[in-house]
Design a protein around this motif. Structure first.
Motif, PDB file in Angstrom:
ATOM      1  N   GLY A  17       0.779  -1.229   0.000  1.00  0.00           N
ATOM      2  CA  GLY A  17       0.000   0.000   0.000  1.00  0.00           C
ATOM      3  C   GLY A  17       0.811   1.279   0.000  1.00  0.00           C
ATOM      4  O   GLY A  17       0.262   2.367  -0.016  1.00  0.00           O
ATOM      5  N   LYS A  18       2.120   1.166   0.041  1.00  0.00           N
ATOM      6  CA  LYS A  18       2.972   2.345   0.150  1.00  0.00           C
ATOM      7  C   LYS A  18       3.738   2.561  -1.144  1.00  0.00           C
ATOM      8  O   LYS A  18       4.419   1.660  -1.625  1.00  0.00           O
ATOM      9  N   ARG A  19       3.601   3.758  -1.709  1.00  0.00           N
ATOM     10  CA  ARG A  19       4.301   4.148  -2.933  1.00  0.00           C
ATOM     11  C   ARG A  19       4.090   3.137  -4.056  1.00  0.00           C
ATOM     12  O   ARG A  19       5.004   2.799  -4.806  1.00  0.00           O
ATOM     13  N   GLY A  20       2.893   2.591  -4.122  1.00  0.00           N
ATOM     14  CA  GLY A  20       2.552   1.648  -5.184  1.00  0.00           C
ATOM     15  C   GLY A  20       3.315   0.340  -5.100  1.00  0.00           C
ATOM     16  O   GLY A  20       3.492  -0.348  -6.099  1.00  0.00           O
ATOM     17  N   GLY A  21       3.764  -0.015  -3.899  1.00  0.00           N
ATOM     18  CA  GLY A  21       4.500  -1.263  -3.719  1.00  0.00           C
ATOM     19  C   GLY A  21       5.960  -1.177  -4.126  1.00  0.00           C
ATOM     20  O   GLY A  21       6.654  -2.193  -4.164  1.00  0.00           O
ATOM     21  N   ARG A  22       6.412   0.029  -4.447  1.00  0.00           N
ATOM     22  CA  ARG A  22       7.820   0.194  -4.829  1.00  0.00           C
ATOM     23  C   ARG A  22       8.732   0.020  -3.612  1.00  0.00           C
ATOM     24  O   ARG A  22       8.326   0.308  -2.488  1.00  0.00           O
ATOM     25  N   PRO A  23       9.966  -0.404  -3.834  1.00  0.00           N
ATOM     26  CA  PRO A  23      10.890  -0.539  -2.715  1.00  0.00           C
ATOM     27  C   PRO A  23      11.194   0.826  -2.102  1.00  0.00           C
ATOM     28  O   PRO A  23      11.484   1.790  -2.806  1.00  0.00           O
ATOM     29  N   CYS A  24      11.086   0.882  -0.775  1.00  0.00           N
ATOM     30  CA  CYS A  24      11.317   2.110  -0.024  1.00  0.00           C
ATOM     31  C   CYS A  24      12.404   1.873   1.020  1.00  0.00           C
ATOM     32  O   CYS A  24      12.824   0.750   1.252  1.00  0.00           O
ATOM     33  N   ILE A  25      12.797   2.948   1.654  1.00  0.00           N
ATOM     34  CA  ILE A  25      13.850   2.878   2.654  1.00  0.00           C
ATOM     35  C   ILE A  25      13.228   2.845   4.044  1.00  0.00           C
ATOM     36  O   ILE A  25      12.505   3.766   4.425  1.00  0.00           O
ATOM     37  N   ARG A  26      13.493   1.780   4.773  1.00  0.00           N
ATOM     38  CA  ARG A  26      13.064   1.584   6.158  1.00  0.00           C
ATOM     39  C   ARG A  26      11.604   1.922   6.410  1.00  0.00           C
ATOM     40  O   ARG A  26      11.243   2.476   7.434  1.00  0.00           O
ATOM     41  N   GLY A  27      10.744   1.610   5.469  1.00  0.00           N
ATOM     42  CA  GLY A  27       9.323   1.848   5.655  1.00  0.00           C
ATOM     43  C   GLY A  27       8.909   3.300   5.481  1.00  0.00           C
ATOM     44  O   GLY A  27       7.743   3.631   5.638  1.00  0.00           O
ATOM     45  N   LEU A  28       9.861   4.157   5.175  1.00  0.00           N
ATOM     46  CA  LEU A  28       9.547   5.562   4.920  1.00  0.00           C
ATOM     47  C   LEU A  28       8.895   5.682   3.553  1.00  0.00           C
ATOM     48  O   LEU A  28       8.886   4.749   2.761  1.00  0.00           O
ATOM     49  N   ARG A  29       8.391   6.854   3.228  1.00  0.00           N
ATOM     50  CA  ARG A  29       7.787   7.078   1.916  1.00  0.00           C
ATOM     51  C   ARG A  29       8.823   7.579   0.917  1.00  0.00           C
ATOM     52  O   ARG A  29       8.486   8.207  -0.078  1.00  0.00           O
ATOM     53  N   ILE A  30      10.068   7.285   1.169  1.00  0.00           N
ATOM     54  CA  ILE A  30      11.166   7.637   0.259  1.00  0.00           C
ATOM     55  C   ILE A  30      11.566   6.355  -0.464  1.00  0.00           C
ATOM     56  O   ILE A  30      12.014   5.388   0.157  1.00  0.00           O
TER      57      ILE A  30
END
Length: 66
Positions: free
Chosen positions: A9-22
């Motif tokens: 559900g976060k950033r369209g399922g793209r890989p992020c850093i430590r659960g952040l929206r980055i």
């Protein structure tokens, strides 16, 4: 690699850093546009040098698997 997270559900399922929206792509795009690691850290104080190194390692691993 535990710094790189995937949440559907976060950033369209793209890989992020430590659960952040980055996302990994955000950081790679900044670096490839000429920003230094310090510039990225200044723009995103919640990131660490280890996070940026994890992004680079993740990208290298993905490239190796292709």
């Amino acid at each position: 690699m535990d710094r790189i997270t995937l949440e559907p559900g976060k950033r369209g399922g793209r890989p992020c850093i430590r659960g952040l929206r980055i996302s990994v792509n955000d950081v790679l795009s900044m670096l490839s546009s000429g920003m230094s690691q310090q510039d990225v850290l200044d723009d995103f104080p919640e990131l660490t040098e280890q996070d940026i190194m994890a992004v680079l390692a993740y990208a290298a691993d993905r490239e190796h698997r292709v």
